[in-house]
Design an enzyme around this catalytic site. Structure first.
Site, mmCIF file in Angstrom:
data_model
loop_
_atom_site.group_PDB
_atom_site.id
_atom_site.type_symbol
_atom_site.label_atom_id
_atom_site.label_comp_id
_atom_site.label_asym_id
_atom_site.label_seq_id
_atom_site.Cartn_x
_atom_site.Cartn_y
_atom_site.Cartn_z
ATOM 1 N N LYS A 126 0.844 -1.191 0.000
ATOM 2 C CA LYS A 126 0.000 0.000 0.000
ATOM 3 C C LYS A 126 0.881 1.243 0.000
ATOM 4 O O LYS A 126 1.984 1.236 0.580
ATOM 5 C CB LYS A 126 -0.887 -0.042 1.252
ATOM 6 C CG LYS A 126 -1.975 1.018 1.333
ATOM 7 C CD LYS A 126 -2.828 0.780 2.593
ATOM 8 C CE LYS A 126 -3.909 1.812 2.790
ATOM 9 N NZ LYS A 126 -4.729 1.528 4.011
ATOM 10 N N SER A 208 -9.541 1.476 3.183
ATOM 11 C CA SER A 208 -8.703 2.337 2.377
ATOM 12 C C SER A 208 -7.604 1.581 1.632
ATOM 13 O O SER A 208 -6.934 2.158 0.778
ATOM 14 C CB SER A 208 -8.053 3.424 3.243
ATOM 15 O OG SER A 208 -7.180 2.834 4.194
ATOM 16 N N SER A 232 -9.921 -1.121 7.191
ATOM 17 C CA SER A 232 -9.283 -0.823 5.902
ATOM 18 C C SER A 232 -8.559 -1.983 5.234
ATOM 19 O O SER A 232 -8.173 -1.877 4.073
ATOM 20 C CB SER A 232 -8.306 0.345 6.046
ATOM 21 O OG SER A 232 -9.013 1.556 6.042
#
Ligand SMILES: *[C@@H]1O[C@H](CO)[C@@H](O)[C@H](O)[C@H]1NC(C)=O
Ligand SMILES: *[C@@H]1O[C@H](CO)[C@@H](O)[C@H](O)[C@H]1NC(C)=O
Ligand SMILES: *[C@@H]1O[C@H](CO)[C@@H](O)[C@H](O)[C@H]1NC(C)=O
Ligand SMILES: *[C@@H]1O[C@H](CO)[C@@H](O)[C@H](O)[C@H]1NC(C)=O
Ligand SMILES: *[C@@H]1O[C@H](CO)[C@@H](O)[C@H](O)[C@H]1NC(C)=O
Length: 575
Positions: A126, A208, A232
Site C-alpha cells: 500500500k 482504504s 481498511s
C-alpha cells in the site's frame, strides 16, 4: 505513451511467444540451460499456473523446478498491470528496480541460496508503507511526492529479507480515508486516481487498502500489504473476494508507515488464500525496537501461521455468532443475501465439527452505564499527534510539511488535490478536537472505548462462553476489533444475489451493493489469537472455495507462458 507500450506487447501470438522462447533459450547462460533441461518446441501454457489464482506453492514450485524464473514472474505481473490499470487504477507505481531485483533472486537461487518461501515472489505494498528505493510513498497525496525516508519501513525490510520483490505501490484512499467529509470517494487519491473494484462496473473498491484489494484479486501480484485503522484491510478484502488478515495491534511494526492512529493502526496481508496470507504474515510479523507496541508480543517465538492451516482446525471448536450486532441491519434490503449466506455458512461450520453458539449478545452501553465516547474521536486526535512523528523522520521533506495544519494549507493550495470540490473537513475537525481535548479527557475516552470493545465486547464474550472465535459478516465487524486491537481474518463467503438493489456511495458515487457484489465472513478472536483464527479460516475456506466461483470484471490476459523468455522490455509509464 501508455497505449503504445501496451500495444507493442499485448498481441503476442502463441507462435511469436514460442519463437521468443526458443530464441531466449539458445542465448541464455549455462545456469539457465541447466534449469531448462528440455527445450520444448512450443510453450504448453497449461503447464503454468494461472496468475489469477496462483498460490505461493504454485509459484515457488515453478521457480524451484526451473519452469519459470522470478524475472518471468515480474515481467508477467508488470504486463498484467499495464493491461488493466486504466480500468482499475489499482497500482500507483511500478518499482523500476523490480526486474533487477528479480535477476538477483534468480542468481541467488541458481547458487543454491533461497531466503525463504517468498524468495523471488513479487508483492505490492500500500502507498503509505515506505520504501527507501526509487519509489514514492505518498499516502495518495502530492504533499509527500518527492519525500525521502531514511530506510525501508520494517515490514518492507522483513519482506525483502524473506526474498520478496517489492513490485510496486498499490493505490489507496487518500490519507487512509481521513480527509474529506463531503466527497471522500473510497479508493480515490490525487496521486493514484479513482480505483474501481474488481468485480462490477463502477464498483467501489472499498478502502482504504483499495488498490491492494483489487490488485491481489485480479492477480497483479502474488499478494499485497494493506493497513487497517478501522476496517481498511478486511473491508476491501471482502469486497474484492480475497482473504485479509488484520493482525493484533503490535504484531506487525508500523515503523515508517504513514500513520493514521498509533492506537489502532495495523499492517497486514491481503492474499487470495488463507495459507498465502499466513505466509506473508509470518514474513512481516515480529518485534521491532522502532515500534514499541511490538514489545507487547507475548511469544518468545512466533507461532507457525502456515502450519496452522489444517483442515482439522474446526472439529471441537466453539464459535460464537455476534448475532445482535448485525441480525436486524442485514435482515433487510439490500443485505438479505449476506445474512442468508452467512446463516448457511454456520451449517458448514457445524458440519465440519464446530459448535455454534448463535445467541451471543454484547452488553449494551445502557447496561454497563458506560457511554461510548463518541464526542472524542481517538483516531483523528492520534493523526494530529502521530503525523508529525512520521514527517520528522523524512530525510527530504519537499514542502516542509511538519504537521496537519501545514498539510491542510498545502492541500487547499495545490490544485491537484481537488480542493474545495473535495473538502478538508475531517482535518479541521481533528485539529479542533486535538486542541480542545485535555490529556485526561483523551485518556478517559480511550480507556472507556477499550473497556467496551474488550471486556464488555470481544474478550468478554469469548471468556463468558468459552469460545475459540466469533464470526460475523465482514461488513459489520470493523469497529470492535479496531478499538480493542484484536485480530480479524476475513475469507470470501459469497456474492449478493440477483434481486439485490443497486446502491451507491453518497447516492451518486461508486456501487456498494448490487447483484454479484462479493462479501466475506470474518473470524474474530482475542488479541494474539491469529494462529487459531487462521486455522479455522483455512478449514472453512477449503470446504467452501467461494473465491473461484466468482468471475472478475477485468481479467488481465497475459500469463507466464506469454512472457517466458521474452527479451524485449515494456516501458514503465506509471508514476
Ligand atoms: C513508544 O515510542 C514513542 C515514540 O517512539 C514514545 O513517544 C513513547 O513514549 C514510547 N512508549 C513507551 C511505553 O515506551
Ligand atoms: C434474526 O432475523 C431474522 C429475520 O431476518 C429473525 O427471524 C430472527 O428471529 C432473528 N434472530 C435473532 C436471534 O434475533
Ligand atoms: C523548506 O525549507 C528549506 C530550509 O528552511 C528551504 O530552503 C526551502 O525553500 C523550503 N521549501 C519550501 C517548499 O518551502
Ligand atoms: C464540499 O464542500 C466544499 C466546501 O464547503 C464545497 O465547496 C464543495 O462544493 C463540496 N463538494 C461537494 C462534492 O459537495
Ligand atoms: C459476561 O458475563 C458477566 C456475568 O454474567 C456479565 O456481567 C457480562 O456482561 C458478560 N460480558 C459479556 C461481554 O457478555
Amino acid at each position: 505513451m501508455h497505449q503504445l507500450s501496451l500495444l507493442s506487447f499485448l498481441p503476442l501470438a502463441a507462435a511469436a511467444a514460442a519463437a521468443l522462447f526458443a530464441h531466449d533459450v539458445s542465448s541464455v547462460s549455462v545456469k539457465h540451460e541447466r534449469r531448462h533441461p528440455v527445450v520444448p518446441d512450443s510453450i504448453d501454457k497449461a503447464e503454468f499456473p494461472s496468475l489469477l489464482d496462483a498460490t505461493l506453492e504454485d509459484l515457488a514450485g515453478g521457480l524451484e523446478t526451473g519452469l519459470f524464473r522470478s524475472v518471468d514472474l515480474v515481467e508477467a505481473y508488470i504486463a498484467r498491470i499495464l493491461e488493466v490499470n486504466d480500468a482499475s487504477r489499482a497500482v500507483r507505481e511500478i518499482n523500476p528496480d523490480a526486474r533487477a531485483i528479480a535477476e538477483e533472486m534468480d542468481a541467488a537461487r541458481t547458487m543454491g541460496t533461497v531466503y525463504g518461501p517468498l524468495h523471488g515472489i513479487p508483492i505490492l505494498v500500500k502507498d503509505n508503507i515506505a520504501t527507501a528505493d526509487k519509489m514514492e510513498t505518498t499516502a495518495g497525496s502530492y504533499a509527500l511526492v518527492g519525500a525521502r525516508v531514511p530506510e525501508d519501513s520494517t515490514v518492507v525490510r522483513n519482506l525483502r529479507k524473506a526474498g520478496a520483490i517489492i513490485l510496486g505501490k498499490a493505490s489507496m484512499s487518500e490519507w487512509a480515508g481521513l480527509r474529506s467529509w463531503n466527497s471522500s470517494t473510497t479508493g480515490w487519491s490525487p496521486t493514484g486516481g479513482q480505483g474501481i473494484g474488481a468485480y462490477l462496473d463502477d464498483q467501489s473498491p472499498s478502502g482504504s487498502s483499495s488498490g491492494s484489494g483489487v490488485a491481489t484479486s485480479i492477480g497483479l501480484a502474488f499478494a499485497s500489504l494493506g493497513t487497517e485503522t478501522s476496517g481498511s484491510i478486511i473491508s476491501p478484502a471482502s469486497y474484492n473476494n480475497i482473504v485479509g488478515i488484520k493482525p493484533t495491534l503490535g504484531l506487525t511494526s508500523r515503523h515508517l508507515v504513514v500513520p493514521f492512529s498509533s492506537h489502532q493502526d495495523s499492517v497486514g496481508p491481503m492474499a487470495r488464500t488463507v495459507k498465502d496470507a499466513a505466509y506473508v504474515l509470518a514474513a512481516i510479523a515480529g518485534p521491532d525496537p522502532k515500534d514499541n507496541y511490538t514489545t507487547a508480543i507475548p511469544f518468545p517465538t512466533l507461532p507457525d501461521y502456515v502450519a496452522a492451516c489444517q483442515l482439522s482446525a474446526l472439529p471441537g471448536k466453539r464459535i460464537g455468532v455476534l448475532r445482535s450486532t448485525f441480525n436486524s441491519s442485514l435482515g433487510q434490503p439490500p443485505y438479505q443475501s449476506i445474512l442468508s449466506t452467512f446463516n448457511s455458512a454456520l451449517d458448514t461450520l457445524r458440519a465440519a465439527g464446530a459448535t455454534i453458539i448463535d445467541d451471543i449478545s454484547l452488553p449494551s452501553t445502557a447496561e454497563t452505564g458506560v457511554p461510548w465516547p463518541n464526542d472524542i474521536d481517538i483516531t483523528s486526535i492520534d493523526f494530529v499527534r502521530d503525523l508529525p512523528t512520521y514527517l520528522s523522520q523524512l530525510t527530504h521533506n519537499p514542502h516542509n510539511i511538519t504537521a496537519v495544519a501545514d498539510l491542510l494549507a498545502f492541500t487547499q493550495r495545490d490544485p491537484r488535490e481537488d480542493w474545495p470540490n473535495r473538502d478538508t473537513v475531517k482535518w479541521e475537525m481533528a485539529l479542533a478536537s486535538a486542541a480542545n481535548t485535555t490529556p485526561e479527557e483523551f485518556w478517559k475516552a480511550y480507556t472507556q472505548s477499550l473497556y467496551l470493545a474488550g471486556p464488555m465486547g470481544i474478550s468478554g464474550a469469548i471468556r463468558n462462553h468459552s469460545l475459540d472465535a466469533l464470526v460475523a459478516p465482514t461488513i459489520t465487524t470493523h469497529f470492535l476489533p479496531a478499538a480493542w486491537g484484536s485480530p480479524v481474518v476475513t475469507v470470501p463467503l459469497g456474492a449478493m444475489d440477483a434481486d439485490t438493489e443497486v446502491t451507491r456511495e453518497r447516492g451518486d458515487g461508486l456501487v456498494v451493493t448490487a447483484p454479484g457484489m462479493p462479501f466475506g465472513m470474518a473470524f474474530l478472536g482475542e488479541r494474539w489469537s491469529e494462529e487459531g483464527l487462521i486455522g479455522m479460516a483455512y478449514a472453512f475456506e477449503q470446504r467452501t472455495m467461494v473465491r473461484r466461483g466468482l468471475v472478475p470484471r477485468v481479467r488481465p490476459r497475459v500469463e507466464l507462458g506469454d512472457v517466458l523468455g521474452r527479451r524485449e522490455r515494456v516501458e514503465l509509464p506509471l508514476h
